[in-house]
Design a protein around this motif. Structure first.
Motif, PDB file in Angstrom:
ATOM      1  N   MET A 133       0.815  -1.212   0.000  1.00  0.00           N
ATOM      2  CA  MET A 133       0.000   0.000   0.000  1.00  0.00           C
ATOM      3  C   MET A 133       0.853   1.268   0.000  1.00  0.00           C
ATOM      4  O   MET A 133       0.386   2.352  -0.327  1.00  0.00           O
ATOM      5  N   LEU A 134       2.132   1.131   0.382  1.00  0.00           N
ATOM      6  CA  LEU A 134       3.021   2.286   0.446  1.00  0.00           C
ATOM      7  C   LEU A 134       3.773   2.505  -0.863  1.00  0.00           C
ATOM      8  O   LEU A 134       4.604   3.400  -0.953  1.00  0.00           O
ATOM      9  N   GLU A 135       3.507   1.678  -1.885  1.00  0.00           N
ATOM     10  CA  GLU A 135       4.246   1.780  -3.136  1.00  0.00           C
ATOM     11  C   GLU A 135       4.053   3.147  -3.783  1.00  0.00           C
ATOM     12  O   GLU A 135       2.969   3.709  -3.783  1.00  0.00           O
ATOM     13  N   GLU A 136       5.138   3.676  -4.350  1.00  0.00           N
ATOM     14  CA  GLU A 136       5.092   4.932  -5.101  1.00  0.00           C
ATOM     15  C   GLU A 136       4.745   4.636  -6.546  1.00  0.00           C
ATOM     16  O   GLU A 136       5.360   3.784  -7.167  1.00  0.00           O
ATOM     17  N   LEU A 137       3.740   5.323  -7.079  1.00  0.00           N
ATOM     18  CA  LEU A 137       3.294   5.049  -8.447  1.00  0.00           C
ATOM     19  C   LEU A 137       3.955   5.953  -9.473  1.00  0.00           C
ATOM     20  O   LEU A 137       3.720   5.812 -10.660  1.00  0.00           O
ATOM     21  N   TYR A 138       4.782   6.880  -9.032  1.00  0.00           N
ATOM     22  CA  TYR A 138       5.481   7.747  -9.978  1.00  0.00           C
ATOM     23  C   TYR A 138       6.952   7.352 -10.042  1.00  0.00           C
ATOM     24  O   TYR A 138       7.842   8.101  -9.737  1.00  0.00           O
ATOM     25  N   GLU A 139       7.214   6.129 -10.417  1.00  0.00           N
ATOM     26  CA  GLU A 139       8.575   5.633 -10.523  1.00  0.00           C
ATOM     27  C   GLU A 139       9.138   5.922 -11.908  1.00  0.00           C
ATOM     28  O   GLU A 139       8.431   5.871 -12.908  1.00  0.00           O
ATOM     29  N   ASP A 140      10.466   6.196 -11.972  1.00  0.00           N
ATOM     30  CA  ASP A 140      11.105   6.478 -13.250  1.00  0.00           C
ATOM     31  C   ASP A 140      11.718   5.248 -13.886  1.00  0.00           C
ATOM     32  O   ASP A 140      12.204   5.306 -15.005  1.00  0.00           O
ATOM     33  N   ASP A 141      11.774   4.131 -13.148  1.00  0.00           N
ATOM     34  CA  ASP A 141      12.330   2.906 -13.673  1.00  0.00           C
ATOM     35  C   ASP A 141      11.487   2.427 -14.854  1.00  0.00           C
ATOM     36  O   ASP A 141      10.297   2.162 -14.696  1.00  0.00           O
ATOM     37  N   PRO A 142      12.072   2.290 -16.083  1.00  0.00           N
ATOM     38  CA  PRO A 142      11.282   1.887 -17.254  1.00  0.00           C
ATOM     39  C   PRO A 142      10.584   0.552 -17.063  1.00  0.00           C
ATOM     40  O   PRO A 142       9.461   0.366 -17.523  1.00  0.00           O
TER      41      PRO A 142
ATOM     42  N   GLY B 192      -9.367  15.504  -8.635  1.00  0.00           N
ATOM     43  CA  GLY B 192      -8.901  14.120  -8.573  1.00  0.00           C
ATOM     44  C   GLY B 192      -9.083  13.473  -7.217  1.00  0.00           C
ATOM     45  O   GLY B 192      -9.948  13.850  -6.426  1.00  0.00           O
ATOM     46  N   LYS B 193      -8.208  12.475  -6.949  1.00  0.00           N
ATOM     47  CA  LYS B 193      -8.257  11.736  -5.700  1.00  0.00           C
ATOM     48  C   LYS B 193      -7.210  12.271  -4.733  1.00  0.00           C
ATOM     49  O   LYS B 193      -6.205  12.847  -5.144  1.00  0.00           O
ATOM     50  N   GLU B 194      -7.441  12.046  -3.445  1.00  0.00           N
ATOM     51  CA  GLU B 194      -6.555  12.600  -2.425  1.00  0.00           C
ATOM     52  C   GLU B 194      -5.112  12.146  -2.599  1.00  0.00           C
ATOM     53  O   GLU B 194      -4.181  12.860  -2.239  1.00  0.00           O
ATOM     54  N   GLN B 195      -4.916  10.947  -3.151  1.00  0.00           N
ATOM     55  CA  GLN B 195      -3.559  10.430  -3.313  1.00  0.00           C
ATOM     56  C   GLN B 195      -2.735  11.294  -4.277  1.00  0.00           C
ATOM     57  O   GLN B 195      -1.506  11.258  -4.261  1.00  0.00           O
ATOM     58  N   ASP B 196      -3.399  12.078  -5.134  1.00  0.00           N
ATOM     59  CA  ASP B 196      -2.703  12.926  -6.092  1.00  0.00           C
ATOM     60  C   ASP B 196      -2.671  14.386  -5.646  1.00  0.00           C
ATOM     61  O   ASP B 196      -2.268  15.266  -6.418  1.00  0.00           O
ATOM     62  N   LEU B 197      -3.069  14.641  -4.415  1.00  0.00           N
ATOM     63  CA  LEU B 197      -3.139  16.009  -3.919  1.00  0.00           C
ATOM     64  C   LEU B 197      -1.759  16.665  -3.868  1.00  0.00           C
ATOM     65  O   LEU B 197      -1.605  17.856  -4.158  1.00  0.00           O
TER      66      LEU B 197
END
Length: 590
Positions: A210-219, A551-556
């Motif tokens: 649940m703590l994963e970051e969704l804006y990763e730069d790894d291709p 949007g959603k709070e996660q993108d605040l």
């Protein structure tokens, strides 16, 4: 395909399956796209509408995405995980829907009969494929000979119907994976190998995903995220549609390679799907030369009034937009009193504020214009101010641009965003402030900007805003840059740009052939940084930029990084006018 047309050409049937999906999901802000509809038969199409509504109601795809990325890092095979999630979500959704609506059982039975009629000889050694076929057959009460592994896996997947929520469902998926599939771990300096001894240590605490970051730069991780999005697209119908002669670049899942001869054909597709441009080609090229630079060097611009108000022969797209328009209007009418109250409140507040700013304040002074009835004070009073000086509070005239994110990620908010923009435009128009309303999304290398009303359009033009619908990606930085080009040409002293977005700029890149001429994909940190840069540049040029977060709070946090302190987060439409008034007052007063 012989049967492919009847669904699209039968408007009443399209409405029927859309209403069925809305009824099951309980969310009238969702759309059912062509990717969800079946061409097998009407029975299957109706049942797909049921499951489409169920997936919207019972599955949280953001959590699924975080889970898959987390397990990929731990060494899980993503294709197996995605396959299990695909079959498991079917089981989870179907049984929950039937529990709520027993009549769905009969709809499913008719659909499965038609599906079974399309089964031919099935020969496969793939365990997941065998299980998928076996599950369908079992639900039809048809006995079939299975090997012990297939039979046991089928039983365990069917057991997922008792899972309570998405996290519990994913826990069941993990348990199945760990039991049936070896965990391959790639160690430094060695080939991939079985490593069951490390399974428990690699898994860690289940809730960690649940703590994963969704804006990763790894291709590679971007590819995983894109795979989950594709799975959700396939199940939720959020795909852009099939495009021929377009191939994904294996090194970057957000980069498309297109043959040179196909680049010229893309404009025809853009005009077909979105409507012809209202600008002559010379002006379009001039605009592109000005704004399609740097991060947007491979992009193009398309300015349109949409398929309903431009010369378009795309009848299906016209029907699609009209359906969404009808839906937006229905939601508006259902909340008419609240919306009307917001319009009046916003109009009256802006009127008072603007009138107050235009009033000439006359203050007592030792010099200025003589006031005859105060001459008695001379030598009779300690107050010798018998003059007045006029203080001009007028800060000049105002012009406003309203820019709406129209990308696919906004689909859940389509009606809400349309209503918010309508309220703003209606109040501004009634007050007499020139305003323009635009929407933006991306189609391949084009940023499509749709004009709903222009600065001097009459009040009735605001109804065009209900044509708002969402699809494709979004290149926020370029849309803001292109919008500001016209806004800066306005004669008004005070220029305001209001952007309604979800804080998730996300777009593909298009390249020619195999030439490696592209930078990082326009997503995550790259896209947020670029959009924030364009907002700062607009402010440096004297444009007052306000972000309205939809949007959603996660993108605040992303929204804060882009717009700084000048953004409004409006959860409740009842408070929309109050929040906008607050920010507009600050802008006007300062």
């Amino acid at each position: 395909m012989k049967d492919a047309k009847w669904i699209y050409e039968d408007y009443e049937f399209d409405n029927r399956i859309a209403n069925l999906m809305w009824t099951v999901s309980g969310d009238y802000d969702e759309n059912m796209d062509s990717g969800e509809k079946s061409f097998i038969s009407e029975n299957v199409a109706l049942y797909h509408a049921v499951t489409a509504g169920g997936r919207r109601k019972f599955v949280d795809w953001t959590k699924v995405k975080k889970y898959v990325i987390s397990r990929y890092r731990a060494g899980f095979d993503k294709d197996i995980v995605l396959g299990l999630i695909s079959m498991g979500s079917d089981v989870l959704v179907e049984e929950k829907i039937i529990a709520e609506r027993p009549g769905v059982y009969d709809i499913r039975k008719k659909a499965y009969d038609d599906i079974f009629a399309n089964y031919y000889k099935l020969h496969t050694e793939n365990l997941l494929e065998k299980v998928e076929h076996a599950i369908i057959l079992e639900k039809m009460d048809k006995s079939v000979m299975l090997d012990s592994e297939t039979s046991k896996l089928k039983k365990d997947l069917l057991g997922l119907q008792n899972r309570e929520d998405t996290v519990d469902f994913l826990k069941g998926i993990e348990d199945i994976y760990m039991e049936y599939f070896p965990l391959f771990v790639e160690e430094d300096g060695s080939d991939r190998k079985d490593s069951k001894d490390k399974q428990n240590s690699l898994r860690g605490d289940f809730s960690d995903f649940m703590l994963e970051e969704l804006y990763e730069d790894d291709p590679e991780e971007s590819e995983i995220e894109a795979s989950v999005e594709e799975l959700a697209d396939a199940l939720l119908g959020e795909s852009q549609g099939e495009m021929s002669n377009v191939n994904k670049n294996e090194g970057n899942s957000r980069v498309l390679r297109v043959q040179e001869e196909d680049l010229g054909k893309i404009y025809e597709k853009v005009a077909y799907y979105y409507g012809n441009s209202f600008l002559p080609i010379s002006e379009v090229r001039k605009l592109q030369n000005q704004v399609c630079q740097g991060e947007h060097g491979n992009c193009r611009i398309h300015m349109t009034d949409g398929v309903l108000r431009s010369d378009s022969k795309n009848e299906f797209q016209q029907k699609y937009v009209k359906r969404q328009q009808t839906k937006n209007i229905e939601v508006f009418r259902a909340n008419f009193k609240v919306c009307k109250r917001n319009v009046n409140k916003l109009k009256e507040s802006m009127s008072r504020t603007l009138v107050q700013e235009e009033i000439m304040d006359a203050i007592p002074s030792d010099a200025g214009q003589l006031v005859a009835n105060k001459l008695w004070r001379i030598n009779r009073s300690s107050n010798h101010k018998v003059f007045v000086k006029n203080i001009d509070n007028n800060k000049g005239s105002f012009v406003v641009d309203i820019l709406m994110d129209s990308s696919g990620s906004q689909r859940r908010n389509q009606s809400r965003v349309a209503i918010q923009s309508y309220i703003l435009a209606q109040a501004l128009t009634l007050v007499g402030i020139p305003n323009r309303v635009l929407g933006f999304s991306s189609f391949l290398d084009y940023t499509v900007i749709k004009r709903f009303r222009d600065y001097e359009s009459p009040l009735s033009t605001n109804d065009n805003i209900f044509e708002y619908y969402c699809s494709g990606n979004n290149r926020d930085g370029l849309a803001i840059k292109a919008t500001c080009e016209d806004l800066l040409k306005r004669r008004e002293e005070n220029k305001i740009l209001i952007v309604l977005s979800d804080g998730r700029p996300n777009d593909i890149k298009v390249g020619k052939g195999q030439v490696n001429d592209l930078k990082e994909a326009y997503r995550g940190r790259v896209a947020i940084s670029d959009t924030a840069k364009e907002v700062r540049f607009a402010r440096q040029q004297g444009i007052l930029v306000l972000g309205v977060f939809t949007g959603k709070e996660q993108d605040l946090m992303a929204e804060k990084l882009i717009y700084g302190k000048d953004f409004a987060y409006i959860k409740d439409i009842n408070r929309f006018a109050d929040m906008v008034i607050k920010y507009l007052k600050q802008i006007i007063a300062n």
